[in-house]
Motif scaffolding. Structure first.
Motif, PDB file in Angstrom:
ATOM      1  N   GLY A 147       0.826  -1.197   0.000  1.00 16.94           N
ATOM      2  CA  GLY A 147       0.000   0.000   0.000  1.00 16.94           C
ATOM      3  C   GLY A 147       0.856   1.241   0.000  1.00 16.94           C
ATOM      4  N   LYS A 148       0.160   2.351   0.106  1.00 20.88           N
ATOM      5  CA  LYS A 148       0.840   3.650   0.077  1.00 20.88           C
ATOM      6  C   LYS A 148       1.515   3.905   1.413  1.00 20.88           C
ATOM      7  CE  LYS A 148       0.024   8.575  -0.780  1.00 20.88           C
ATOM      8  NZ  LYS A 148      -1.003   9.602  -1.056  1.00 20.88           N
ATOM      9  N   ALA A 149       2.800   4.099   1.389  1.00 19.90           N
ATOM     10  CA  ALA A 149       3.538   4.354   2.628  1.00 19.90           C
ATOM     11  C   ALA A 149       3.304   5.774   3.100  1.00 19.90           C
ATOM     12  CB  ALA A 149       5.036   4.124   2.395  1.00 19.90           C
ATOM     13  N   ALA A 150       3.552   5.975   4.381  1.00 18.17           N
ATOM     14  CA  ALA A 150       3.361   7.305   4.946  1.00 18.17           C
ATOM     15  C   ALA A 150       4.388   8.272   4.361  1.00 18.17           C
ATOM     16  CB  ALA A 150       3.523   7.241   6.473  1.00 18.17           C
ATOM     17  N   GLU A 151       3.904   9.418   3.901  1.00 21.30           N
ATOM     18  CA  GLU A 151       4.791  10.420   3.339  1.00 21.30           C
ATOM     19  C   GLU A 151       5.541  11.130   4.462  1.00 21.30           C
ATOM     20  OE1 GLU A 151       2.781  13.054   0.743  1.00 21.30           O
ATOM     21  OE2 GLU A 151       1.685  11.477  -0.297  1.00 21.30           O
ATOM     22  N   LYS A 152       6.760  11.546   4.160  1.00 19.42           N
ATOM     23  CA  LYS A 152       7.564  12.258   5.138  1.00 19.42           C
ATOM     24  C   LYS A 152       7.200  13.738   5.104  1.00 19.42           C
ATOM     25  CE  LYS A 152       9.860   8.571   6.279  1.00 19.42           C
ATOM     26  NZ  LYS A 152       9.725   7.947   7.615  1.00 19.42           N
ATOM     27  N   HIS A 153       6.666  14.227   6.190  1.00 17.38           N
ATOM     28  CA  HIS A 153       6.294  15.630   6.292  1.00 17.38           C
ATOM     29  C   HIS A 153       7.050  16.270   7.447  1.00 17.38           C
ATOM     30  CE1 HIS A 153       3.096  15.267   3.331  1.00 17.38           C
ATOM     31  NE2 HIS A 153       2.538  14.278   4.017  1.00 17.38           N
ATOM     32  N   LYS A 177       6.200  12.415  17.181  1.00 23.53           N
ATOM     33  CA  LYS A 177       6.862  12.561  15.882  1.00 23.53           C
ATOM     34  C   LYS A 177       7.256  11.209  15.308  1.00 23.53           C
ATOM     35  CE  LYS A 177       8.863  17.190  16.512  1.00 23.53           C
ATOM     36  NZ  LYS A 177      10.128  17.976  16.610  1.00 23.53           N
ATOM     37  N   SER A 178       7.864  10.366  16.129  1.00 26.46           N
ATOM     38  CA  SER A 178       8.307   9.063  15.630  1.00 26.46           C
ATOM     39  C   SER A 178       7.131   8.172  15.266  1.00 26.46           C
ATOM     40  CB  SER A 178       9.177   8.381  16.683  1.00 26.46           C
ATOM     41  OG  SER A 178       8.443   8.146  17.876  1.00 26.46           O
ATOM     42  N   GLU A 179       6.047   8.266  16.027  1.00 28.48           N
ATOM     43  CA  GLU A 179       4.877   7.439  15.737  1.00 28.48           C
ATOM     44  C   GLU A 179       4.190   7.889  14.452  1.00 28.48           C
ATOM     45  OE1 GLU A 179       2.591   4.094  17.109  1.00 28.48           O
ATOM     46  OE2 GLU A 179       4.549   4.942  17.595  1.00 28.48           O
ATOM     47  N   LEU A 180       4.106   9.188  14.240  1.00 27.84           N
ATOM     48  CA  LEU A 180       3.491   9.701  13.021  1.00 27.84           C
ATOM     49  C   LEU A 180       4.316   9.348  11.790  1.00 27.84           C
ATOM     50  CD1 LEU A 180       2.321  13.268  14.184  1.00 27.84           C
ATOM     51  CD2 LEU A 180       0.892  11.263  13.771  1.00 27.84           C
ATOM     52  N   ALA A 181       5.628   9.251  11.969  1.00 28.12           N
ATOM     53  CA  ALA A 181       6.489   8.904  10.838  1.00 28.12           C
ATOM     54  C   ALA A 181       6.262   7.468  10.380  1.00 28.12           C
ATOM     55  CB  ALA A 181       7.952   9.105  11.223  1.00 28.12           C
ATOM     56  N   GLU A 182       5.819   6.594  11.286  1.00 26.72           N
ATOM     57  CA  GLU A 182       5.614   5.189  10.946  1.00 26.72           C
ATOM     58  C   GLU A 182       4.200   4.894  10.455  1.00 26.72           C
ATOM     59  OE1 GLU A 182       6.621   2.729  14.200  1.00 26.72           O
ATOM     60  OE2 GLU A 182       8.659   3.524  14.432  1.00 26.72           O
ATOM     61  N   LEU A 183       3.235   5.690  10.895  1.00 31.61           N
ATOM     62  CA  LEU A 183       1.839   5.393  10.600  1.00 31.61           C
ATOM     63  C   LEU A 183       1.360   6.111   9.353  1.00 31.61           C
ATOM     64  CD1 LEU A 183       0.448   5.676  14.227  1.00 31.61           C
ATOM     65  CD2 LEU A 183       1.187   3.623  13.029  1.00 31.61           C
ATOM     66  N   GLY A 184       0.351   5.565   8.702  1.00 30.89           N
ATOM     67  CA  GLY A 184      -0.245   6.212   7.543  1.00 30.89           C
ATOM     68  C   GLY A 184      -1.183   7.334   7.953  1.00 30.89           C
ATOM     69  N   GLU A 185      -1.629   8.122   6.990  1.00 28.54           N
ATOM     70  CA  GLU A 185      -2.484   9.267   7.275  1.00 28.54           C
ATOM     71  C   GLU A 185      -3.875   9.128   6.653  1.00 28.54           C
ATOM     72  OE1 GLU A 185      -0.565  12.835   6.081  1.00 28.54           O
ATOM     73  OE2 GLU A 185       1.243  12.503   7.277  1.00 28.54           O
ATOM     74  N   ASP A 186      -4.164   7.977   6.057  1.00 29.19           N
ATOM     75  CA  ASP A 186      -5.446   7.826   5.366  1.00 29.19           C
ATOM     76  C   ASP A 186      -6.606   7.715   6.351  1.00 29.19           C
ATOM     77  OD1 ASP A 186      -4.154   7.907   2.947  1.00 29.19           O
ATOM     78  OD2 ASP A 186      -3.922   5.723   2.820  1.00 29.19           O
ATOM     79  N   ASP A 187      -6.422   6.939   7.402  1.00 26.02           N
ATOM     80  CA  ASP A 187      -7.484   6.706   8.380  1.00 26.02           C
ATOM     81  C   ASP A 187      -7.147   7.446   9.668  1.00 26.02           C
ATOM     82  OD1 ASP A 187      -9.409   5.770  10.102  1.00 26.02           O
ATOM     83  OD2 ASP A 187      -9.248   3.677   9.478  1.00 26.02           O
ATOM     84  N   THR A 188      -7.757   8.618   9.846  1.00 25.51           N
ATOM     85  CA  THR A 188      -7.443   9.431  11.026  1.00 25.51           C
ATOM     86  C   THR A 188      -7.924   8.777  12.310  1.00 25.51           C
ATOM     87  OG1 THR A 188      -9.476  10.722  10.680  1.00 25.51           O
ATOM     88  CG2 THR A 188      -7.430  11.597   9.740  1.00 25.51           C
ATOM     89  N   THR A 230       1.387  19.986  13.682  1.00 21.27           N
ATOM     90  CA  THR A 230       0.913  19.699  12.328  1.00 21.27           C
ATOM     91  C   THR A 230       1.954  18.859  11.603  1.00 21.27           C
ATOM     92  OG1 THR A 230       1.886  21.747  11.442  1.00 21.27           O
ATOM     93  CG2 THR A 230      -0.403  21.836  12.183  1.00 21.27           C
ATOM     94  N   THR A 231       1.460  17.973  10.760  1.00 27.06           N
ATOM     95  CA  THR A 231       2.314  17.182   9.882  1.00 27.06           C
ATOM     96  C   THR A 231       1.607  17.079   8.546  1.00 27.06           C
ATOM     97  OG1 THR A 231       3.268  15.002   9.485  1.00 27.06           O
ATOM     98  CG2 THR A 231       1.347  15.086  10.923  1.00 27.06           C
ATOM     99  N   GLY A 232       2.167  17.706   7.542  1.00 26.34           N
ATOM    100  CA  GLY A 232       1.469  17.784   6.260  1.00 26.34           C
ATOM    101  C   GLY A 232       0.191  18.598   6.416  1.00 26.34           C
ATOM    102  N   LYS A 233      -0.951  18.003   6.031  1.00 22.00           N
ATOM    103  CA  LYS A 233      -2.232  18.677   6.172  1.00 22.00           C
ATOM    104  C   LYS A 233      -2.956  18.279   7.450  1.00 22.00           C
ATOM    105  CE  LYS A 233      -3.012  19.131   1.185  1.00 22.00           C
ATOM    106  NZ  LYS A 233      -3.942  18.813   0.064  1.00 22.00           N
ATOM    107  N   LEU A 234      -2.343  17.407   8.213  1.00 20.76           N
ATOM    108  CA  LEU A 234      -2.976  16.926   9.437  1.00 20.76           C
ATOM    109  C   LEU A 234      -2.629  17.801  10.634  1.00 20.76           C
ATOM    110  CD1 LEU A 234      -2.750  13.019   9.427  1.00 20.76           C
ATOM    111  CD2 LEU A 234      -4.750  14.454   9.027  1.00 20.76           C
TER     112      LEU A 234
END
Length: 344
Positions: A147-153, A177-188, A230-234
């Motif tokens: 699947g789509k990996a988490a983008e680096k923001h 920060k470290s947890e957001l880097a590993e997780l995807g952003e599709d399902d909030t 904030t990270t990206g648009k989140l």
């Protein structure tokens, strides 16, 4: 009980009345649901809808949502009891721990936009979840293989403005920060649950997490480790908060409502006891408790004296009904929305 008295000008009444509020999920007490729902409707109409400018400005809308969240929280704190959290926004993922009979999830539509409003109170304690449940939450938030990996923001910390080095808050920020880097952003929603599970495992209870693209969270004043970034648009908001409701709380209305039954019980048992003792044909045989009762009460007009308990029961019953009626009239008066003027 909750909503302020609103006196709106005729030209803004139409805009206020189009606010549609639906309670989607709740464990609030049934007697509190209607006042809270109508308070939300009035405040949202007054602060958000009536304050809307002709130009569609996103920043202006966010400011009005902040004002609404603050006003709604203040209304809940003042009329229901501290301390409430109010979350407002669209497409929100949230993972929070609530106190029993304190959660409400509302859908608010005003013709131009639809927002979700979530209210809850923190519990005093939280039982630790099994490690397997935390692992499941994290695995759901991580992108599947292929699947789509988490983008680096770039992660920007908005609050607090400064973080002391080597403090617990600094560790919390690094964990997020470290947890957001590993997780995807599709399902909030899954992301919020996984992040809360990680924070709970590393820093203890009780964590509240909200994640979305655009939301407002008005949290309790005595929160701890409050972080907004904030990270990206989140946008991510995390904090710790628990509250204990200590002390003895007396409900005057309930006390008055139970008094008639108490007086009637005293009158009935008193009549049976005194009738057995005072009308006994052989009073000289009385010893112990019967002798004490006979000496204390049988020398007086005990039958007429017992009638006072019956009279007191009737007075308390009438006062209880009157008090309940006055309270209902007060609630209806305070939450009543001004009706549109009839056309001539």
């Amino acid at each position: 009980l909750l909503a302020p008295t609103v006196v709106a000008a005729p030209h803004v009444l139409a805009r206020t009345m189009v606010v549609d509020v639906r309670l989607l999920k709740s464990d609030l007490p049934f007697k509190s649901r209607k006042p809270i729902t109508q308070a939300l409707q009035i405040l949202y109409g007054k602060v958000v809808v009536q304050g809307r400018s002709s130009k569609k400005d996103k920043n202006d809308k966010n400011v009005r949502l902040v004002d609404f969240a603050q006003a709604f929280k203040m209304s809940l704190d003042d009329n229901v009891g501290a301390h409430w959290h109010v979350l407002v926004g669209e497409n929100i993922g949230f993972a929070c721990k609530k106190r029993n009979q304190s959660m409400g999830l509302f859908k608010v539509e005003d013709g131009d936009s639809t927002v979700m409003v979530v209210i809850w109170q923190s519990p005093g304690i939280e039982e630790p979840e099994p490690s397997a449940a935390s692992a499941d939450a994290a695995s759901e938030a991580k992108p599947a293989e292929g699947g789509k990996a988490a983008e680096k923001h770039t992660v920007r910390v908005l609050e607090p403005s400064t973080v002391e080095k080597d403090s617990e808050l600094a560790s919390v920020v690094e964990t997020i920060k470290s947890e957001l880097a590993e997780l995807g952003e599709d399902d909030t929603q899954a992301l919020a649950q996984a992040l809360r599970a990680k924070l709970t495992a590393d820093f203890g209870t009780i964590w509240h997490v909200a994640i979305g693209h655009d939301f407002v969270l008005e949290a309790a004043e005595d929160r701890r480790n409050y972080v907004v970034l904030t990270t990206g648009k989140l946008r991510v908001c995390c904090f710790q908060h628990e509250q204990f409701k200590g002390g003895i709380q007396l409900d005057f209305g309930k006390m008055v409502a139970t008094l008639p039954y108490l007086f009637l019980t005293i009158m009935c048992f008193g009549f049976m006891t005194l009738n057995s003792v005072c009308k006994d044909a052989n009073p000289a045989a009385h010893t112990g408790f019967k002798a004490v009762v006979r000496d204390a009460f049988c020398q007086t007009d005990w039958e007429n004296n017992l009638q006072y308990f019956g009279g007191a029961a009737m007075v308390c019953l009438l006062f209880s009904k009157y008090n309940k009626r006055v309270a209902n009239m007060k609630i209806e008066k305070e939450i009543k929305i001004v009706e549109k003027p009839k056309k001539a």
